[in-house]
Scaffold this motif. Structure first.
Motif, mmCIF file in Angstrom:
data_model
loop_
_atom_site.group_PDB
_atom_site.id
_atom_site.type_symbol
_atom_site.label_atom_id
_atom_site.label_comp_id
_atom_site.label_asym_id
_atom_site.label_seq_id
_atom_site.Cartn_x
_atom_site.Cartn_y
_atom_site.Cartn_z
ATOM 1 N N THR A 15 -7.197 -4.614 -8.866
ATOM 2 C CA THR A 15 -8.040 -5.748 -8.493
ATOM 3 C C THR A 15 -8.740 -5.438 -7.042
ATOM 4 O O THR A 15 -9.658 -6.304 -6.592
ATOM 5 C CB THR A 15 -7.386 -7.063 -8.230
ATOM 6 N N GLY A 16 -8.160 -4.696 -6.247
ATOM 7 C CA GLY A 16 -8.500 -4.538 -4.889
ATOM 8 C C GLY A 16 -7.733 -5.177 -3.773
ATOM 9 O O GLY A 16 -7.718 -4.860 -2.779
ATOM 10 N N GLN A 17 -6.777 -6.008 -4.151
ATOM 11 C CA GLN A 17 -5.900 -6.484 -3.237
ATOM 12 C C GLN A 17 -4.462 -6.008 -3.437
ATOM 13 O O GLN A 17 -4.256 -5.166 -4.309
ATOM 14 C CB GLN A 17 -5.664 -8.118 -3.913
ATOM 15 N N LEU A 18 -3.968 -5.965 -2.134
ATOM 16 C CA LEU A 18 -2.567 -5.566 -2.046
ATOM 17 C C LEU A 18 -1.766 -6.633 -1.569
ATOM 18 O O LEU A 18 -2.272 -7.625 -0.973
ATOM 19 C CB LEU A 18 -2.562 -4.541 -0.834
ATOM 20 N N VAL A 19 -0.435 -6.494 -1.962
ATOM 21 C CA VAL A 19 0.467 -7.621 -1.568
ATOM 22 C C VAL A 19 1.795 -7.033 -0.972
ATOM 23 O O VAL A 19 1.886 -5.713 -1.523
ATOM 24 C CB VAL A 19 0.875 -8.439 -2.519
ATOM 25 N N PRO A 20 2.607 -7.451 -0.205
ATOM 26 C CA PRO A 20 3.686 -6.740 0.400
ATOM 27 C C PRO A 20 4.792 -6.600 -0.830
ATOM 28 O O PRO A 20 5.102 -7.445 -1.318
ATOM 29 C CB PRO A 20 4.178 -7.422 1.428
ATOM 30 N N SER A 21 5.417 -5.366 -1.042
ATOM 31 C CA SER A 21 6.410 -5.286 -1.884
ATOM 32 C C SER A 21 7.777 -6.111 -1.417
ATOM 33 O O SER A 21 8.033 -6.299 -0.319
ATOM 34 C CB SER A 21 6.636 -3.806 -1.934
ATOM 35 N N THR A 22 8.126 -6.455 -2.550
ATOM 36 C CA THR A 22 9.543 -7.494 -2.371
ATOM 37 C C THR A 22 10.839 -6.452 -2.459
ATOM 38 O O THR A 22 12.100 -7.100 -2.279
ATOM 39 C CB THR A 22 9.652 -8.560 -3.229
ATOM 40 N N GLN A 23 10.567 -5.163 -2.557
ATOM 41 C CA GLN A 23 11.763 -4.363 -2.857
ATOM 42 C C GLN A 23 12.245 -4.051 -1.253
ATOM 43 O O GLN A 23 11.498 -3.320 -0.529
ATOM 44 C CB GLN A 23 11.488 -3.230 -3.695
ATOM 45 N N ALA A 24 13.543 -4.104 -0.894
ATOM 46 C CA ALA A 24 14.053 -4.073 0.125
ATOM 47 C C ALA A 24 13.674 -2.626 0.782
ATOM 48 O O ALA A 24 13.381 -2.417 1.872
ATOM 49 C CB ALA A 24 15.514 -4.410 0.238
ATOM 50 N N ARG A 25 13.899 -1.680 -0.099
ATOM 51 C CA ARG A 25 13.880 -0.314 0.456
ATOM 52 C C ARG A 25 12.479 -0.054 0.834
ATOM 53 O O ARG A 25 12.226 1.190 1.425
ATOM 54 C CB ARG A 25 14.383 0.670 -0.609
#
Length: 122
Positions: free
Chosen positions: A81-91
């Motif tokens: 979509t062209g959007q980025l979100v922060p990953s919720t994966q701890a590592r």
């Protein structure tokens, strides 16, 4: 003239290739689960990220979800979509991951898969 790899670089490359081989050899059931989760979110929510999918899926081989997403993107089933979100994966320390949407091709495939159980029940 090409540069020779250091022993550490050779080991890292060998480890990367081993991981990719393991992903490719994963069961068709894992692949099916990833695809079904992608189709479900694509139809229900229009946009989704790996964060949404990870919560639905059982623990699978390292990296398989990303490989499945990339394969569906290359096949024209999903698109960024062209959007980025922060990953919720701890590592991953919150690095950005893409938000995806089903393409018209993907919506067609998802609709066909959704209709199959109804056909079997009839």
């Amino acid at each position: 003239m090409t540069r020779r790899l250091t022993p550490a670089e050779r080991l890292a490359a060998a480890d990367k290739n081993t991981t990719l081989e393991q992903i490719v050899q994963s069961s068709s059931w894992d692949r099916f689960l990833c695809e079904q989760a992608i189709f479900h979110f694509g139809l229900a929510c229009h946009e989704f990220s790996a964060n949404d999918l990870r919560d639905l899926l059982p623990e699978m081989g390292h990296g398989y979800l990303g490989a499945a997403i990339n394969a569906l993107a290359r096949g024209g089933v999903i698109a960024k979509t062209g959007q980025l979100v922060p990953s919720t994966q701890a590592r991953t320390h919150g690095h950005g991951i893409y938000v995806w949407t089903l393409t018209s091709k993907g919506r067609g495939i998802a609709a066909q898969r959704r209709a199959r159980p109804a056909e079997r029940a009839a």
